[in-house]
Design a protein around this motif. Structure first.
Motif, PDB file in Angstrom:
ATOM      1  N   PHE A 221       7.533  -6.422   8.809  1.00 16.94           N
ATOM      2  CA  PHE A 221       6.745  -5.607   8.044  1.00 16.94           C
ATOM      3  C   PHE A 221       7.229  -4.489   7.104  1.00 16.94           C
ATOM      4  CE2 PHE A 221       4.142  -6.863  12.037  1.00 16.94           C
ATOM      5  CZ  PHE A 221       3.116  -7.715  11.256  1.00 16.94           C
ATOM      6  N   GLU A 222       6.912  -4.618   6.196  1.00 17.96           N
ATOM      7  CA  GLU A 222       7.421  -3.797   4.998  1.00 17.96           C
ATOM      8  C   GLU A 222       6.601  -2.705   4.108  1.00 17.96           C
ATOM      9  OE1 GLU A 222      11.135  -3.400   5.409  1.00 17.96           O
ATOM     10  OE2 GLU A 222      10.753  -1.551   4.214  1.00 17.96           O
ATOM     11  N   ASP A 223       6.584  -1.358   4.284  1.00 16.38           N
ATOM     12  CA  ASP A 223       5.742  -0.661   3.321  1.00 16.38           C
ATOM     13  C   ASP A 223       4.442  -0.802   3.455  1.00 16.38           C
ATOM     14  OD1 ASP A 223       8.446   0.278   2.824  1.00 16.38           O
ATOM     15  OD2 ASP A 223       8.248  -0.265   0.632  1.00 16.38           O
ATOM     16  N   PHE A 224       3.919  -0.941   4.516  1.00 13.12           N
ATOM     17  CA  PHE A 224       2.299  -1.050   4.972  1.00 13.12           C
ATOM     18  C   PHE A 224       2.059   0.346   4.778  1.00 13.12           C
ATOM     19  CE2 PHE A 224       3.150  -5.153   5.923  1.00 13.12           C
ATOM     20  CZ  PHE A 224       1.919  -5.775   6.137  1.00 13.12           C
TER      21      PHE A 224
ATOM     22  N   ASN B  21      19.953   5.056   5.376  1.00 17.48           N
ATOM     23  CA  ASN B  21      18.781   3.917   4.833  1.00 17.48           C
ATOM     24  C   ASN B  21      18.532   2.696   6.043  1.00 17.48           C
ATOM     25  OD1 ASN B  21      17.547   1.393   3.363  1.00 17.48           O
ATOM     26  ND2 ASN B  21      17.514   3.120   1.899  1.00 17.48           N
ATOM     27  N   ASN B  22      17.597   2.155   6.173  1.00 19.41           N
ATOM     28  CA  ASN B  22      17.466   0.908   7.075  1.00 19.41           C
ATOM     29  C   ASN B  22      18.249  -0.112   6.795  1.00 19.41           C
ATOM     30  OD1 ASN B  22      15.632   0.251   5.264  1.00 19.41           O
ATOM     31  ND2 ASN B  22      13.529   1.151   6.567  1.00 19.41           N
ATOM     32  N   ALA B  23      18.680   0.017   5.311  1.00 19.43           N
ATOM     33  CA  ALA B  23      19.605  -1.414   5.201  1.00 19.43           C
ATOM     34  C   ALA B  23      20.946  -1.408   6.054  1.00 19.43           C
ATOM     35  CB  ALA B  23      19.998  -1.226   3.679  1.00 19.43           C
TER      36      ALA B  23
ATOM     37  N   GLU C  11       0.739  -1.204   0.125  1.00 23.69           N
ATOM     38  CA  GLU C  11      -0.035   0.029   0.097  1.00 23.69           C
ATOM     39  C   GLU C  11       0.665   1.262   0.013  1.00 23.69           C
ATOM     40  OE1 GLU C  11      -3.169   0.216   3.025  1.00 23.69           O
ATOM     41  OE2 GLU C  11      -4.154   2.039   2.069  1.00 23.69           O
ATOM     42  N   ARG C  12       2.062   1.217   0.539  1.00 22.70           N
ATOM     43  CA  ARG C  12       2.802   2.372   0.603  1.00 22.70           C
ATOM     44  C   ARG C  12       4.309   1.913   0.356  1.00 22.70           C
ATOM     45  NH1 ARG C  12       7.196   3.314   2.418  1.00 22.70           N
ATOM     46  NH2 ARG C  12       6.893   2.842   4.711  1.00 22.70           N
ATOM     47  N   ILE C  13       4.454   1.579  -1.045  1.00 24.30           N
ATOM     48  CA  ILE C  13       5.967   1.154  -1.632  1.00 24.30           C
ATOM     49  C   ILE C  13       6.889   2.356  -1.624  1.00 24.30           C
ATOM     50  CG2 ILE C  13       6.979   0.222  -3.456  1.00 24.30           C
ATOM     51  CD1 ILE C  13       5.510  -1.853  -1.777  1.00 24.30           C
TER      52      ILE C  13
ATOM     53  N   GLY D 174      13.864  -7.524  -2.862  1.00 23.00           N
ATOM     54  CA  GLY D 174      15.025  -6.872  -2.270  1.00 23.00           C
ATOM     55  C   GLY D 174      15.538  -6.815  -1.096  1.00 23.00           C
ATOM     56  N   LYS D 175      14.765  -6.722  -0.047  1.00 19.72           N
ATOM     57  CA  LYS D 175      15.166  -6.609   1.269  1.00 19.72           C
ATOM     58  C   LYS D 175      15.703  -8.099   1.705  1.00 19.72           C
ATOM     59  CE  LYS D 175      13.351  -2.655   2.615  1.00 19.72           C
ATOM     60  NZ  LYS D 175      13.766  -1.666   3.453  1.00 19.72           N
ATOM     61  N   LEU D 176      15.157  -9.063   1.353  1.00 21.27           N
ATOM     62  CA  LEU D 176      15.798 -10.244   1.506  1.00 21.27           C
ATOM     63  C   LEU D 176      16.988 -10.719   0.878  1.00 21.27           C
ATOM     64  CD1 LEU D 176      12.265 -12.244   2.062  1.00 21.27           C
ATOM     65  CD2 LEU D 176      14.151 -12.021   3.814  1.00 21.27           C
TER      66      LEU D 176
ATOM     67  N   ASP E  54      10.046  -2.466   9.798  1.00 20.68           N
ATOM     68  CA  ASP E  54      11.345  -1.777   9.357  1.00 20.68           C
ATOM     69  C   ASP E  54      11.230  -0.214   9.204  1.00 20.68           C
ATOM     70  OD1 ASP E  54      13.869  -1.877   8.328  1.00 20.68           O
ATOM     71  OD2 ASP E  54      13.173  -2.102   6.104  1.00 20.68           O
ATOM     72  N   ASP E  55      10.190   0.312   8.531  1.00 15.16           N
ATOM     73  CA  ASP E  55       9.846   1.680   8.265  1.00 15.16           C
ATOM     74  C   ASP E  55       9.882   2.439   9.546  1.00 15.16           C
ATOM     75  OD1 ASP E  55       9.601   1.282   5.440  1.00 15.16           O
ATOM     76  OD2 ASP E  55       8.007   0.068   5.895  1.00 15.16           O
ATOM     77  N   ILE E  56       9.150   1.900  10.687  1.00 13.77           N
ATOM     78  CA  ILE E  56       9.121   2.598  11.872  1.00 13.77           C
ATOM     79  C   ILE E  56      10.353   2.369  12.546  1.00 13.77           C
ATOM     80  CG2 ILE E  56       7.742   3.016  14.093  1.00 13.77           C
ATOM     81  CD1 ILE E  56       5.297   1.510  12.488  1.00 13.77           C
TER      82      ILE E  56
HETATM   83 MG   LIG Z   1      10.230   0.248   3.616  1.00 13.12          MG
END
Ligand SMILES: [Mg+2]
Ligand SMILES: O=C([O-])CC(=O)C(=O)O
Length: 561
Positions: A245-248, A455-457, A155-157, A173-175, A269-271
């Motif tokens: 959880f990613e990009d909700f 970046n969270n990476a 929903e929020r990429i 990509g994250k994995l 990850d985003d929070i």
């Molecule tokens: Mg993200």
């Protein structure tokens, strides 16, 4: 025969043509003569035997020949599907060059065009059609021993909005980074996209769209599907599987985290991942700015997952280091959203995650007004909207501060609040600048500035690996702080002298090992504390002494009994 046994024996039987078509085991021309003998490969390959080193050189040459980033992305994905070990070798050895290809910014474009570049599924799709059968769907995935799941509902990429089912590029990509940057086995990683529809009309009208052709399910229908998913995950993989959880979208991201953090090993990850990385950069920047975090005033543009997540972790860090109450610590931090500065008079109409930031102040509607009134030393963009740090805003930061710290965190590059070039030129070379997506070094007045990639990476691969190897079953904020601390400790005086507040990504595997070690040590400490409370400290005490971590040891998996 059990499922695992039958899988194992099918791997053992891999020979000849089938072996060449199995990406997990295929080595292409790097199969040695002995391997070609043993696995019936003669004639199926041309006679030359190449070293992996030569294969890497060839592939890098091919990838560099593509001018269009999306073509580089497709070439990398094809390699992953053909020869997994070569894909990871390439990524590990060329991380600075290839991260922007398999990750932000190119992965964003790939998601936008996923329907037309889609060739083979790289993860698991769970749509509303699978309602009631999610456990069965999980069992369709060929691997049983899953340690990390990255899941999105698309929903929020990044800052690109609702991309529905095409968000799959993000978990994939994250994995890939979990393996390349963190050291988790590829077979232990599972990318998942939950498809509850999309509100993106362009995709719904696109004949090549790969997802459900309906608008998003919400409310009970949505939460029931997620509930079924989360319990199926726990039932199938146990308590120790990590779900990232990613990009909700904001509302679901906060709700899902609050709902499942007490029953599952989850993090958003985003929070949380972004917060941990940004906090590390801020702590490292003190070497340049002087003072401690309490001496600074923070202004955020964007009050969603990243903005409020970072703000809360900063407040938590200040509070834990200075012992001032959390509510007091929050008062140094101000947030601006699309309606202006978040202030007390707006409290009633605010979404719950914004309420802690509603401090007393007159209402202000623009970012520039907020900068001039609040006089922040640190400006952080988490709005998802590009070019919002205008020349006026950046110049105002430079007028207030000798060294303004400016973070333009929104992704991909098109959504960055400002570019590195803008930050350096508009502050006449005084800014310390970091961004979510990469920018090249920039030369200004004969001096080269190296922008950091906040970046969270930097954190999620090490954080996740740390959680997995210590057998944690819940994530705690202290572990985020531990990850952040380990990252900040990797920033040296030498980096700072170049204006860098993050260590170079070239060393990311070592950095991840340090993060994993610190997170695991914190996990044991927390378990130790909890157990001490229950007067059972003897057993855990022994464990703690046997766990004098260092970065090398941590790469060997450790299990709690
Ligand atoms: Mg993200
Ligand atoms: O994926 C990235 O580059 C960082 C991130 O989580 C986001 O922007 O949502």
């Amino acid at each position: 025969m059990t499922r695992t046994q039958s899988l194992r024996s099918s791997v053992e039987r891999l020979n000849g043509y089938t072996l060449l078509r199995d990406p997990h085991h295929n080595k292409g021309l790097a199969f040695t003569e002995r391997e070609r003998d043993a696995h019936y490969l003669h004639g199926l390959l041309p006679p030359a035997v190449l070293t992996q080193e030569l294969q890497v050189r060839k592939l890098m040459h091919n990838i560099r020949n593509y001018e269009v980033p999306l073509n580089k992305y497709v070439a990398m994905m094809e390699l992953q599907e053909r020869n997994e070990r070569l894909f990871y070798r390439l990524l590990i050895d060329n991380v600075e060059e290839l991260l922007p290809v398999v990750y932000t910014p190119t992965v964003g474009e790939a998601c936008q065009k996923y329907g037309s570049i889609f060739k083979r599924p790289q993860g698991l799709y769970i749509s509303l059609k699978e309602k009631g059968k999610i456990l069965e769907v999980l069992k369709n995935w060929p691997e049983r021993n899953i340690q990390v799941i990255v899941v999105t509902d698309g929903e929020r990429i990044l800052g690109l909005g609702d991309l529905g089912c095409q968000g799959m590029g993000i978990p994939v990509g994250k994995l890939a980074l979990y393996t390349a940057l963190g050291g988790v086995r590829p077979s232990a990683c599972l990318p998942i996209t939950i498809d509850v529809g999309t509100n993106n009309q362009k995709l719904l009208d696109d004949e090549f769209y790969i997802g459900l052709r309906q608008t998003r399910a919400t409310g009970k229908e949505y939460s029931d599907l997620l509930e079924e998913f989360m319990s199926a995950v726990k039932q199938n993989y146990g308590e120790k599987v990590l779900v990232q959880f990613e990009d909700f979208a904001n509302h679901n991201a906060f709700e899902l985290l609050a709902k499942y953090k007490t029953s599952h090993l989850v993090f958003n990850d985003d929070i949380q991942g972004t917060a941990s990385v940004v906090l590390a950069g801020l702590v490292a920047s003190l070497k340049l700015l002087g003072g401690s975090l309490t001496d600074h005033t923070f202004l955020f543009f964007g009050a969603g997952e990243a903005g409020t997540g970072i703000a809360e972790l900063i407040a938590l860090d200040i509070s834990s280091k200075t012992h001032i109450p959390l509510e007091e610590a929050r008062k140094k931090i101000w947030l601006v959203d699309s309606k202006g500065l978040i202030v007390g008079s707006r409290r009633e109409s605010l979404q719950h995650f914004k309420k802690p930031w509603a401090h007393e102040h007159e209402p202000l509607s623009t970012l520039l007004d907020a900068v001039n009134a609040i006089k922040p030393s640190i400006l952080i963009g988490t709005s998802g909207v590009g070019q919002t740090f205008t020349k006026d805003v950046v110049e105002a930061m430079a007028a207030i501060n000798k060294k303004p710290l400016i973070m333009a965190l929104s992704n991909p590059t098109s959504q960055a609040e400002c570019t590195a070039e803008q930050a350096y030129t508009w502050t006449e070379g005084h800014a310390i600048f970091s961004s979510g997506s990469p920018f090249d070094p920039y030369e200004y007045n004969g001096k080269t500035f190296i922008p950091g990639q906040a970046n969270n990476a930097y954190v999620f691969p090490g954080l996740g690996f740390g959680l997995v190897i210590c057998g944690a079953i819940r994530m705690h904020d202290e572990m985020l702080l531990a990850a952040s601390e380990a990252l900040a400790n990797q920033v040296t005086e030498e980096h700072c002298s170049k204006g860098m507040i993050y260590p170079p990504l070239t060393n990311i595997r070592k950095i991840s090992a340090h993060i994993a070690a610190n997170v695991a040590a914190k996990a044991y400490e927390l378990v130790g504390d909890a157990v001490k409370c229950m007067h059972h400290n003897m057993r855990i005490g022994g464990l703690l002494t046997s766990l004098k971590f260092n970065a090398k040891e941590i790469l060997k998996p450790v299990r709690l009994p």
